[in-house]
Design an enzyme around this catalytic site. Structure first.
Site, short mmCIF file in Angstrom:
data_model
loop_
_atom_site.label_atom_id
_atom_site.label_comp_id
_atom_site.label_asym_id
_atom_site.label_seq_id
_atom_site.Cartn_x
_atom_site.Cartn_y
_atom_site.Cartn_z
N MET A 89 -3.76 -6.72 -7.10
CA MET A 89 -3.13 -7.48 -7.92
C MET A 89 -4.25 -8.77 -8.42
O MET A 89 -4.13 -9.81 -8.04
CB MET A 89 -1.96 -8.12 -7.38
CG MET A 89 -0.84 -7.37 -6.84
SD MET A 89 -0.25 -6.49 -8.23
CE MET A 89 0.80 -7.55 -8.92
N HIS A 98 0.98 0.97 -13.10
CA HIS A 98 1.82 -0.64 -13.41
C HIS A 98 3.25 -0.21 -13.58
O HIS A 98 3.75 0.85 -14.27
CB HIS A 98 1.23 -0.79 -14.81
CG HIS A 98 1.83 -2.22 -15.35
ND1 HIS A 98 1.45 -3.50 -14.76
CD2 HIS A 98 2.86 -2.57 -16.31
CE1 HIS A 98 2.21 -4.34 -15.52
NE2 HIS A 98 3.11 -3.84 -16.12
N GLY A 152 0.73 -1.29 0.00
CA GLY A 152 -0.14 0.06 -0.13
C GLY A 152 0.83 1.31 -0.12
O GLY A 152 0.33 2.44 0.35
N GLU A 167 7.08 6.21 -8.54
CA GLU A 167 5.50 5.88 -8.64
C GLU A 167 4.98 6.75 -7.53
O GLU A 167 3.69 7.32 -7.72
CB GLU A 167 5.29 4.41 -8.25
CG GLU A 167 5.68 3.63 -9.22
CD GLU A 167 5.14 2.07 -9.23
OE1 GLU A 167 4.94 1.73 -8.13
OE2 GLU A 167 4.76 1.26 -10.10
C1 GAR Z 1 3.38 -1.09 -7.42
O1 GAR Z 1 4.81 -1.13 -7.95
C2 GAR Z 1 2.62 -1.06 -8.77
O2 GAR Z 1 2.99 -0.40 -9.59
C3 GAR Z 1 2.31 -2.44 -8.85
O3 GAR Z 1 2.54 -3.26 -7.47
C4 GAR Z 1 3.10 -2.22 -6.65
C5 GAR Z 1 2.25 -2.02 -5.46
O4 GAR Z 1 2.95 -1.45 -4.42
N1 GAR Z 1 1.20 -2.86 -9.58
C6 GAR Z 1 1.17 -3.75 -10.23
O5 GAR Z 1 1.97 -4.60 -10.62
C7 GAR Z 1 -0.17 -3.91 -11.00
N2 GAR Z 1 -0.01 -4.75 -12.21
P1 GAR Z 1 2.39 -0.81 -3.25
O6 GAR Z 1 1.35 -1.81 -2.75
O7 GAR Z 1 3.54 -0.58 -2.24
O8 GAR Z 1 1.73 0.50 -3.60
#
Ligand code: GAR
Length: 211
Positions: free
Chosen positions: A90, A109, A12, A174
């Site tokens: 996910m 992504h 998160g 991100e």
């Molecule tokens: C992030 O890097 C996001 O881009 C990726 O999961 C991670 C979540 O991190 N998303 C995907 O791979 C979706 N296809 P977080 O839970 O710390 O935000």
């Protein structure tokens, strides 16, 4: 004031970055809820500590994707969202679910789409010998990890990068990119081309960070 409902599956950290930017920058929006498909998602703890309503819809409780997505949509809609924000959620979404939130669901992504949709993006970028990698915020459409690109951030791939070191540098980007993209959406400054494929920002160049 716009209602954002954020979906997570784990750590998160993007959700935290969004919540903090929303508060610090005084967006005309509030995080109406954080919803996870996993009861042990770490991000739920932050939300609970910060007074953000949370909910869990465990995908294991459902027979198939359609049943899970229907239950999830019911919970999401209970929070009257203006925008559904996928932040490390996910799950592959059914076409019906995507259609229900058409034009009001964004995803982040960890690759420079349309390169490397799906999983293990950083490993695949290194293996392909890419010199740049990055992350993409896009409007969600039925095809996985496709849809009009709202913004991208790039980082250099270093010769000694591992999957983990590259992932860590992309994650920092991100946390800058997603809040920025959401703010544009909230402020209503994004324009989608007539064919629905490309998102512009009134001629401004900030749709790319880094590079
Ligand atoms: C992030 O890097 C996001 O881009 C990726 O999961 C991670 C979540 O991190 N998303 C995907 O791979 C979706 N296809 P977080 O839970 O710390 O935000």
């Amino acid at each position: 004031m716009k209602n954002l409902v954020i979906l997570i599956s784990g750590r998160g950290s993007n959700m935290v970055a969004i919540a903090e930017a929303c508060a610090a920058e005084g967006w005309d929006a509030r995080i109406a809820a954080v919803i996870s498909n996993r009861i042990d998602a770490q991000g739920l703890v932050y939300a609970q500590r910060n007074g953000i309503p949370t909910a869990v819809v465990n995908h294991r409780d459902f027979e198939d994707r359609e049943a899970f997505d229907a239950a999830l949509a019911q919970v999401i809609d209970g929070f009257e969202p203006d925008l559904v924000v996928l932040a490390g959620f996910m799950r592959i979404l059914t076409p019906g679910f995507v259609q229900h939130y058409s034009g009001r669901m964004l995803n982040i992504h960890p690759s420079l789409l349309p390169a490397f949709p799906g999983l293990h993006t950083h490993r695949r970028a290194i293996e392909a010998g890419c010199k740049v990698a990055g992350t993409t915020v896009h409007v969600v459409t039925p095809e996985l990890d496709h849809g009009p690109i709202v913004a991208q951030a790039v980082v250099q791939v270093r010769p000694d990068d591992t999957e983990d070191t590259l992932a860590a540098r992309v994650l920092v980007m991100e946390h800058r990119l997603y809040p920025r993209a959401l703010r544009w959406w909230i402020e209503g400054v994004l324009e989608v081309t007539v064919d629905g494929r490309v998102v512009h920002l009134g001629g401004e160049p900030q749709q790319l960070i880094g590079g």
